[in-house]
Design a protein around this motif. Structure first.
Motif, PDB file in Angstrom:
ATOM      1  N   THR A   1      35.348  25.004  35.619  1.00 10.49           N
ATOM      2  CA  THR A   1      34.801  26.194  34.960  1.00 10.49           C
ATOM      3  C   THR A   1      35.620  27.443  35.298  1.00 10.49           C
ATOM      4  OG1 THR A   1      33.326  26.733  36.809  1.00 10.49           O
ATOM      5  CG2 THR A   1      32.475  25.221  35.122  1.00 10.49           C
ATOM      6  N   PRO A   2      35.436  28.524  34.536  1.00 12.80           N
ATOM      7  CA  PRO A   2      36.151  29.772  34.845  1.00 12.80           C
ATOM      8  C   PRO A   2      35.730  30.323  36.202  1.00 12.80           C
ATOM      9  CG  PRO A   2      35.205  29.829  32.635  1.00 12.80           C
ATOM     10  CD  PRO A   2      34.623  28.638  33.319  1.00 12.80           C
ATOM     11  N   PHE A   3      36.690  30.912  36.914  1.00 13.30           N
ATOM     12  CA  PHE A   3      36.393  31.526  38.208  1.00 13.30           C
ATOM     13  C   PHE A   3      37.359  32.681  38.427  1.00 13.30           C
ATOM     14  CE2 PHE A   3      37.151  31.539  42.927  1.00 13.30           C
ATOM     15  CZ  PHE A   3      35.967  32.189  43.238  1.00 13.30           C
ATOM     16  N   LEU A   4      36.803  33.863  38.642  1.00 13.41           N
ATOM     17  CA  LEU A   4      37.621  35.046  38.883  1.00 13.41           C
ATOM     18  C   LEU A   4      37.082  35.829  40.072  1.00 13.41           C
ATOM     19  CD1 LEU A   4      36.903  34.888  35.513  1.00 13.41           C
ATOM     20  CD2 LEU A   4      38.843  36.458  35.510  1.00 13.41           C
ATOM     21  N   MET A   5      37.980  36.511  40.769  1.00 13.38           N
ATOM     22  CA  MET A   5      37.572  37.395  41.864  1.00 13.38           C
ATOM     23  C   MET A   5      38.273  38.746  41.717  1.00 13.38           C
ATOM     24  SD  MET A   5      37.055  35.231  45.397  1.00 13.38           S
ATOM     25  CE  MET A   5      38.783  34.870  45.665  1.00 13.38           C
ATOM     26  N   GLN A   6      37.564  39.792  42.124  1.00 14.72           N
ATOM     27  CA  GLN A   6      38.146  41.130  42.138  1.00 14.72           C
ATOM     28  C   GLN A   6      37.813  41.815  43.455  1.00 14.72           C
ATOM     29  OE1 GLN A   6      37.714  44.177  38.829  1.00 14.72           O
ATOM     30  NE2 GLN A   6      36.577  45.263  40.429  1.00 14.72           N
ATOM     31  N   TRP A   7      38.824  42.363  44.076  1.00 17.85           N
ATOM     32  CA  TRP A   7      38.639  43.206  45.271  1.00 17.85           C
ATOM     33  C   TRP A   7      39.789  44.200  45.244  1.00 17.85           C
ATOM     34  CZ3 TRP A   7      37.910  41.132  50.962  1.00 17.85           C
ATOM     35  CH2 TRP A   7      37.530  42.193  51.784  1.00 17.85           C
ATOM     36  N   LYS A   8      39.549  45.323  44.613  1.00 17.07           N
ATOM     37  CA  LYS A   8      40.610  46.291  44.389  1.00 17.07           C
ATOM     38  C   LYS A   8      41.258  46.721  45.701  1.00 17.07           C
ATOM     39  CE  LYS A   8      39.552  48.163  39.872  1.00 17.07           C
ATOM     40  NZ  LYS A   8      39.488  49.391  39.050  1.00 17.07           N
TER      41      LYS A   8
ATOM     42  N   GLU B   1      30.842  25.972  46.649  1.00 17.52           N
ATOM     43  CA  GLU B   1      30.430  26.080  48.053  1.00 17.52           C
ATOM     44  C   GLU B   1      31.454  26.847  48.886  1.00 17.52           C
ATOM     45  OE1 GLU B   1      31.638  21.453  48.506  1.00 17.52           O
ATOM     46  OE2 GLU B   1      30.383  22.420  47.008  1.00 17.52           O
ATOM     47  N   ASP B   2      32.669  27.046  48.319  1.00 13.49           N
ATOM     48  CA  ASP B   2      33.668  27.852  49.018  1.00 13.49           C
ATOM     49  C   ASP B   2      33.313  29.338  48.993  1.00 13.49           C
ATOM     50  OD1 ASP B   2      35.318  25.663  49.640  1.00 13.49           O
ATOM     51  OD2 ASP B   2      36.244  25.736  47.664  1.00 13.49           O
ATOM     52  N   LEU B   3      32.427  29.737  48.100  1.00  7.97           N
ATOM     53  CA  LEU B   3      32.102  31.155  47.986  1.00  7.97           C
ATOM     54  C   LEU B   3      31.418  31.691  49.237  1.00  7.97           C
ATOM     55  CD1 LEU B   3      30.964  31.583  44.274  1.00  7.97           C
ATOM     56  CD2 LEU B   3      33.083  32.313  45.353  1.00  7.97           C
ATOM     57  N   PHE B   4      30.489  30.915  49.802  1.00  3.97           N
ATOM     58  CA  PHE B   4      29.786  31.397  50.998  1.00  3.97           C
ATOM     59  C   PHE B   4      30.771  31.639  52.138  1.00  3.97           C
ATOM     60  CE2 PHE B   4      27.357  30.551  54.977  1.00  3.97           C
ATOM     61  CZ  PHE B   4      26.531  31.661  54.902  1.00  3.97           C
ATOM     62  N   ALA B   5      31.673  30.683  52.339  1.00  2.00           N
ATOM     63  CA  ALA B   5      32.667  30.848  53.399  1.00  2.00           C
ATOM     64  C   ALA B   5      33.563  32.053  53.119  1.00  2.00           C
ATOM     65  CB  ALA B   5      33.507  29.579  53.520  1.00  2.00           C
ATOM     66  N   THR B   6      33.865  32.293  51.848  1.00  3.48           N
ATOM     67  CA  THR B   6      34.695  33.435  51.471  1.00  3.48           C
ATOM     68  C   THR B   6      33.979  34.750  51.753  1.00  3.48           C
ATOM     69  OG1 THR B   6      35.721  32.110  49.717  1.00  3.48           O
ATOM     70  CG2 THR B   6      35.967  34.500  49.572  1.00  3.48           C
ATOM     71  N   PHE B   7      32.699  34.820  51.422  1.00  2.64           N
ATOM     72  CA  PHE B   7      31.929  36.043  51.673  1.00  2.64           C
ATOM     73  C   PHE B   7      31.799  36.313  53.172  1.00  2.64           C
ATOM     74  CE2 PHE B   7      29.580  35.028  47.471  1.00  2.64           C
ATOM     75  CZ  PHE B   7      30.620  35.561  46.752  1.00  2.64           C
ATOM     76  N   VAL B   8      31.562  35.264  53.937  1.00  6.23           N
ATOM     77  CA  VAL B   8      31.456  35.414  55.390  1.00  6.23           C
ATOM     78  C   VAL B   8      32.771  35.958  55.958  1.00  6.23           C
ATOM     79  CG1 VAL B   8      31.240  34.156  57.573  1.00  6.23           C
ATOM     80  CG2 VAL B   8      29.685  33.659  55.689  1.00  6.23           C
ATOM     81  N   ASP B   9      33.887  35.417  55.464  1.00  5.86           N
ATOM     82  CA  ASP B   9      35.205  35.861  55.911  1.00  5.86           C
ATOM     83  C   ASP B   9      35.445  37.314  55.532  1.00  5.86           C
ATOM     84  OD1 ASP B   9      37.799  35.936  56.850  1.00  5.86           O
ATOM     85  OD2 ASP B   9      38.639  34.734  55.221  1.00  5.86           O
ATOM     86  N   ALA B  10      35.114  37.675  54.294  1.00  6.48           N
ATOM     87  CA  ALA B  10      35.345  39.039  53.827  1.00  6.48           C
ATOM     88  C   ALA B  10      34.526  40.054  54.615  1.00  6.48           C
ATOM     89  CB  ALA B  10      35.012  39.143  52.340  1.00  6.48           C
ATOM     90  N   ALA B  11      33.306  39.678  54.984  1.00  6.27           N
ATOM     91  CA  ALA B  11      32.409  40.580  55.708  1.00  6.27           C
ATOM     92  C   ALA B  11      32.610  40.509  57.217  1.00  6.27           C
ATOM     93  CB  ALA B  11      30.958  40.248  55.370  1.00  6.27           C
ATOM     94  N   LYS B  12      33.511  39.653  57.678  1.00  5.84           N
ATOM     95  CA  LYS B  12      33.732  39.442  59.118  1.00  5.84           C
ATOM     96  C   LYS B  12      32.409  39.132  59.811  1.00  5.84           C
ATOM     97  CE  LYS B  12      38.010  40.559  58.440  1.00  5.84           C
ATOM     98  NZ  LYS B  12      39.040  39.499  58.361  1.00  5.84           N
TER      99      LYS B  12
ATOM    100  N   SER C   1      37.138  29.492  53.229  1.00  3.45           N
ATOM    101  CA  SER C   1      37.389  30.814  52.667  1.00  3.45           C
ATOM    102  C   SER C   1      38.574  30.762  51.715  1.00  3.45           C
ATOM    103  CB  SER C   1      37.677  31.818  53.788  1.00  3.45           C
ATOM    104  OG  SER C   1      38.078  33.073  53.237  1.00  3.45           O
ATOM    105  N   LEU C   2      38.431  31.451  50.602  1.00  2.00           N
ATOM    106  CA  LEU C   2      39.491  31.503  49.598  1.00  2.00           C
ATOM    107  C   LEU C   2      40.333  32.774  49.709  1.00  2.00           C
ATOM    108  CD1 LEU C   2      37.368  30.358  46.508  1.00  2.00           C
ATOM    109  CD2 LEU C   2      38.735  28.929  48.035  1.00  2.00           C
ATOM    110  N   LEU C   3      40.038  33.609  50.692  1.00  2.00           N
ATOM    111  CA  LEU C   3      40.738  34.888  50.794  1.00  2.00           C
ATOM    112  C   LEU C   3      42.247  34.736  50.980  1.00  2.00           C
ATOM    113  CD1 LEU C   3      38.462  37.384  52.759  1.00  2.00           C
ATOM    114  CD2 LEU C   3      38.917  37.215  50.315  1.00  2.00           C
ATOM    115  N   PRO C   4      42.723  33.781  51.802  1.00  3.71           N
ATOM    116  CA  PRO C   4      44.183  33.661  51.917  1.00  3.71           C
ATOM    117  C   PRO C   4      44.860  33.444  50.565  1.00  3.71           C
ATOM    118  CG  PRO C   4      43.122  32.465  53.690  1.00  3.71           C
ATOM    119  CD  PRO C   4      42.025  32.890  52.748  1.00  3.71           C
ATOM    120  N   ALA C   5      44.355  32.509  49.761  1.00  4.90           N
ATOM    121  CA  ALA C   5      44.944  32.257  48.444  1.00  4.90           C
ATOM    122  C   ALA C   5      44.768  33.461  47.528  1.00  4.90           C
ATOM    123  CB  ALA C   5      44.315  31.021  47.810  1.00  4.90           C
TER     124      ALA C   5
END
Length: 343
Positions: free
Chosen positions: A179-186, A202-213, A229-233
């Motif tokens: 399915t479509p998936f997009l992220m924005q963090w200016k 299920e990667d979203l929860f880990a990504t949010f935890v990482d972003a919020a430290k 977490s998907l933040l590195p990619a």
């Protein structure tokens, strides 16, 4: 929280579709309440971090008005979408309702795009776009099986809804699960950056935890998260990105009608697929009672079943992943109650 909608009391489809301003539509309510929540959480001097999960109900099957009822409402429009236009030059097959296809497109452009756009505008207005991670994702592939009076209300080929991939909603093929998936963090995620990283929701929860430290605030930090977490990619640091060994998907179709059979023999009545990180995808289609193996790197449309052409060690590894990922309800201590759906 229950929202009181006095304007919808004694509402009729005729009134709501002919005089849209006299009724509240679900999609607009979701958008307005989301904006209100963001503004409340960020109001000075008590601005606080916030998490917003917004799940729109459109486009969905319940959005369509049966073709037989269109004349009653002067072809005004569907329940949740009081405005629509037909894309110029739209062509559909003889077994497809053109009006319904126009409405389907309108739900995306007039409502999904418009609602998401309003939310992003609010972030800009509040000056928090550079401090807010936004994720947009679909929950499953498009549905192309619903008919009214013998005609499809949406054909998967009209707007190339699956981009050429096989299957659709409730299928274990890519058209049903990709399915479509997009992220924005200016300021953090660069525009127009694309990634081929195999990803699941299920990667979203880990990504949010990482972003919020927020790792130290997890209730049981000793238990590893299902996702990564998907933040590195997302930030272009592919070398630091953890790539999951595989993704697993499973669905037991027609659970209401076939619940007894599924409970007795889930291996037969449930479809499943395991996608290894190298692109090999092994699965079982419960509709055809057949196993399949596709190489998604070379064959994303899943047209060539190569099950008989791979070595035994490859199949053993893929089946190991399936066994590792599959969790039956009885193993969790859930016996369940077989309901009589005829009542």
């Amino acid at each position: 929280q229950n929202l009181e909608l006095p304007e919808n009391k004694k509402a009729t489809m005729e009134r709501c579709t002919s005089i849209p301003e006299s009724c509240s539509f679900a999609h607009d309510i979701y958008t307005n309440e989301a904006i209100k929540y963001i503004e409340q959480r960020t109001a000075n001097p008590v601005a606080q971090p916030f998490f917003l999960y917004l799940s729109y109900s459109s486009p969905h099957v319940g959005s369509w008005v049966p073709e037989s009822s269109l004349s009653t409402f002067a072809d005004r429009v569907r329940k949740v979408a009081p405005n629509y236009t037909c894309p110029e030059g739209l062509k559909v097959g003889s077994k497809v309702h053109k009006t319904e296809e126009c409405r389907h497109a309108a739900l995306i452009t007039n409502y999904i795009d418009d609602g998401v756009g309003k939310l992003l505008d609010v972030l800009e207005t509040l000056g928090i776009s550079e401090r807010t991670l936004v994720a947009f994702a679909g929950d499953n592939g498009p549905n192309g099986n619903i008919k009214v009076n013998g005609k499809l209300i949406h054909d998967l080929t009209t707007f190339e809804s699956t981009a050429g991939m096989r299957g659709g909603k409730r299928d274990i093929y890519e058209g049903g699960i990709r399915t479509p998936f997009l992220m924005q963090w200016k300021g953090t995620i660069q525009p127009n950056l694309a990634s081929s990283l195999p990803t699941s929701l299920e990667d979203l929860f880990a990504t949010f935890v990482d972003a919020a430290k927020a790792e130290d605030f997890l209730p049981k930090p000793e238990i590893p998260l299902d996702g990564v977490s998907l933040l590195p990619a997302a930030t272009g640091n592919n070398q630091e990105q953890i790539v999951r060994d595989y993704l697993y998907f499973e669905i037991c179709e027609l659970q209401g009608e076939n619940w007894r059979q599924i409970a007795k023999d889930p291996e037969v009545h449930c479809s499943w697929a395991v996608r290894r990180k190298d692109g090999l995808k092994l699965g079982f289609d419960s509709n055809t009672r057949t196993f399949f193996l596709y190489d998604l790197v070379e064959d994303f449309a899943e047209t060539k079943n190569i099950l008989s052409k791979v070595d035994g060690s490859t199949l053993t590894d893929l089946f190991r992943m399936r066994v590792e990922a599959h969790i039956s309800l009885p193993s969790l201590g859930y016996v369940g109650q077989i309901l009589d759906w005829s009542e």
